[in-house]
Motif scaffolding. Structure first.
Motif, short mmCIF file in Angstrom:
data_model
loop_
_atom_site.label_atom_id
_atom_site.label_comp_id
_atom_site.label_asym_id
_atom_site.label_seq_id
_atom_site.Cartn_x
_atom_site.Cartn_y
_atom_site.Cartn_z
N SER A 31 0.85 -1.19 0.00
CA SER A 31 0.00 0.00 0.00
C SER A 31 0.88 1.24 0.00
CB SER A 31 -0.90 0.01 1.23
OG SER A 31 -0.12 0.20 2.41
N ALA A 32 0.26 2.41 -0.19
CA ALA A 32 1.05 3.65 -0.24
C ALA A 32 1.79 3.89 1.07
CB ALA A 32 0.14 4.83 -0.56
N THR A 33 1.12 3.68 2.20
CA THR A 33 1.77 3.90 3.49
C THR A 33 2.85 2.86 3.75
OG1 THR A 33 -0.09 2.73 4.51
CG2 THR A 33 -0.12 5.14 4.58
N GLN A 34 2.61 1.62 3.35
CA GLN A 34 3.64 0.58 3.50
C GLN A 34 4.85 0.90 2.62
OE1 GLN A 34 1.19 -2.83 2.44
NE2 GLN A 34 1.45 -3.69 4.49
N ALA A 35 4.59 1.37 1.40
CA ALA A 35 5.68 1.66 0.47
C ALA A 35 6.53 2.82 0.96
CB ALA A 35 5.11 1.97 -0.92
N THR A 36 5.90 3.89 1.46
CA THR A 36 6.68 5.03 1.93
C THR A 36 7.46 4.67 3.20
OG1 THR A 36 4.68 5.87 3.04
CG2 THR A 36 5.21 6.79 0.88
N THR A 37 6.89 3.79 4.04
CA THR A 37 7.62 3.35 5.23
C THR A 37 8.81 2.48 4.85
OG1 THR A 37 5.61 3.40 6.58
CG2 THR A 37 7.45 2.09 7.40
N GLY A 38 8.59 1.51 3.97
CA GLY A 38 9.69 0.66 3.52
C GLY A 38 10.77 1.43 2.81
N ALA A 82 -2.08 10.54 8.21
CA ALA A 82 -3.39 11.18 8.38
C ALA A 82 -4.08 11.51 7.07
CB ALA A 82 -3.23 12.45 9.21
N VAL A 83 -3.37 11.36 5.94
CA VAL A 83 -3.98 11.72 4.66
C VAL A 83 -4.38 10.46 3.91
CG1 VAL A 83 -2.61 13.82 4.51
CG2 VAL A 83 -1.78 11.74 3.42
N PRO A 84 -5.41 10.54 3.06
CA PRO A 84 -5.83 9.36 2.26
C PRO A 84 -4.71 8.93 1.32
CG PRO A 84 -7.52 11.08 2.26
CD PRO A 84 -6.30 11.69 2.86
N GLU A 85 -4.66 7.64 1.03
CA GLU A 85 -3.60 7.12 0.17
C GLU A 85 -3.62 7.72 -1.23
OE1 GLU A 85 -3.14 2.93 0.16
OE2 GLU A 85 -2.53 2.85 2.26
N PRO A 86 -4.78 7.96 -1.85
CA PRO A 86 -4.75 8.61 -3.17
C PRO A 86 -4.08 9.98 -3.15
CG PRO A 86 -6.90 7.63 -2.79
CD PRO A 86 -6.16 7.56 -1.50
N VAL A 87 -4.27 10.74 -2.06
CA VAL A 87 -3.63 12.04 -1.93
C VAL A 87 -2.12 11.85 -1.81
CG1 VAL A 87 -3.40 14.10 -0.50
CG2 VAL A 87 -5.66 13.09 -0.89
N LEU A 88 -1.70 10.85 -1.06
CA LEU A 88 -0.28 10.57 -0.89
C LEU A 88 0.36 10.20 -2.23
CD1 LEU A 88 1.70 10.44 1.54
CD2 LEU A 88 1.27 7.98 1.63
#
Length: 275
Positions: A39-46, A93-99
């Motif tokens: 996911s977007a949050t997983q990808a940015t964390t990794g 805190a932001v939706p993944e599409p926005v990220l």
């Protein structure tokens, strides 16, 4: 198994780009992890792991070569920690599409900056520009023998370092394309020192952002991240050797085109989800 193999190949390319071009390759870590099912949050964390470890390895190599001003890099990185923490909190805190939309916009900016750098480099070669020579400016703040503060420059350092930290924390990228000019403008470092010192800054901001995300429950596939990181580090070493034997202008042009393609793909994925 296929995902791990893809991570190995992608990591080698990312490291090769970092080693040959001195930056920019880490911005591909997020779209690679997205393509591998994160996911977007997983990808940015990794990506923070890939960016932080690869930058640390590069910083050690650059320091051995005498191209790092360690004290200044640590100082700039320490100031940037506040922005990295804020950015890491904001990303959750932001939706993944926005990220994703923000990330694709960032990639377009990176491609533009890389194109501008290539044009300046060509003009510099045609004009017979000389290489940067080591030169250090006065300290911005001193406490002995008397207190002295170049406050306008101190404010410039605060603003630029915080911006770099926000970028790293929010989007999970090192931001070397921003750190290098920031060090040149805010600390008046020669370009050769700025490139090496930026790796120290990126290591610090990536670590701070990753530590902030540690308690949020966001966990990427660590096997994929490990494969990407190990091969990126190895690729960066190979890339440095390639740079000594190859015209990096051609590599940079090809990489810019790749960044544009990935930005277009990411935008095509994110924009429909925003509507």
């Amino acid at each position: 198994m296929f995902a791990l193999l893809a991570a190995v190949v992608a990591g080698a390319f990312i490291g090769l780009s970092l080693g040959a071009l001195g930056g920019g390759g880490s911005i591909l870590a997020v779209p690679v992890l997205l393509a591998l099912g994160q996911s977007a949050t997983q990808a940015t964390t990794g990506s923070l792991v890939v960016v932080g470890v690869t930058s640390l390895a590069g910083a050690v190599t650059a320091h051995r070569a005498g191209n790092v001003l360690l004290a200044r890099g640590v100082t700039f990185g320490a100031v940037a920690i506040g922005g990295a923490v804020l950015g890491a909190h904001a990303s959750a805190a932001v939706p993944e599409p926005v990220l994703l939309a923000a990330f694709s916009a960032l990639m377009l900016v990176v491609a533009g900056l890389m194109t501008a750098r290539q044009l300046r480099s060509r003009r510099g070669r045609s004009a017979g520009a000389h290489a940067d020579r080591p030169r250090l400016d006065e300290p911005i703040i001193t406490f002995s023998p008397t207190f002295m503060c170049q406050c306008p420059r101190a404010l410039k350092v605060l603003v630029t370092a915080t911006t770099v930290g926000l970028l790293t924390g929010f989007l999970g990228v090192g931001g070397g394309f921003l750190v290098v000019p920031a060090l040149v403008l805010a600390l008046a470092l020669p370009m050769g020192y700025a490139a090496g010192t930026s790796l120290v800054v990126i290591t610090i901001t990536s670590t701070a952002a990753l530590a902030t995300r540690a308690g949020t429950g966001i966990a990427p596939d660590w096997w994929l991240v490990a494969a990407l990181t190990v091969t990126a580090v190895a690729g960066s070493i190979a890339g440095a050797r390639v740079a000594a034997r190859t015209d990096t202008a051609r590599i940079s042009t090809a990489f810019t085109g790749l960044v544009l393609l990935v930005a277009a793909y990411t935008a095509a994925t994110a924009v429909p989800a925003l509507t």
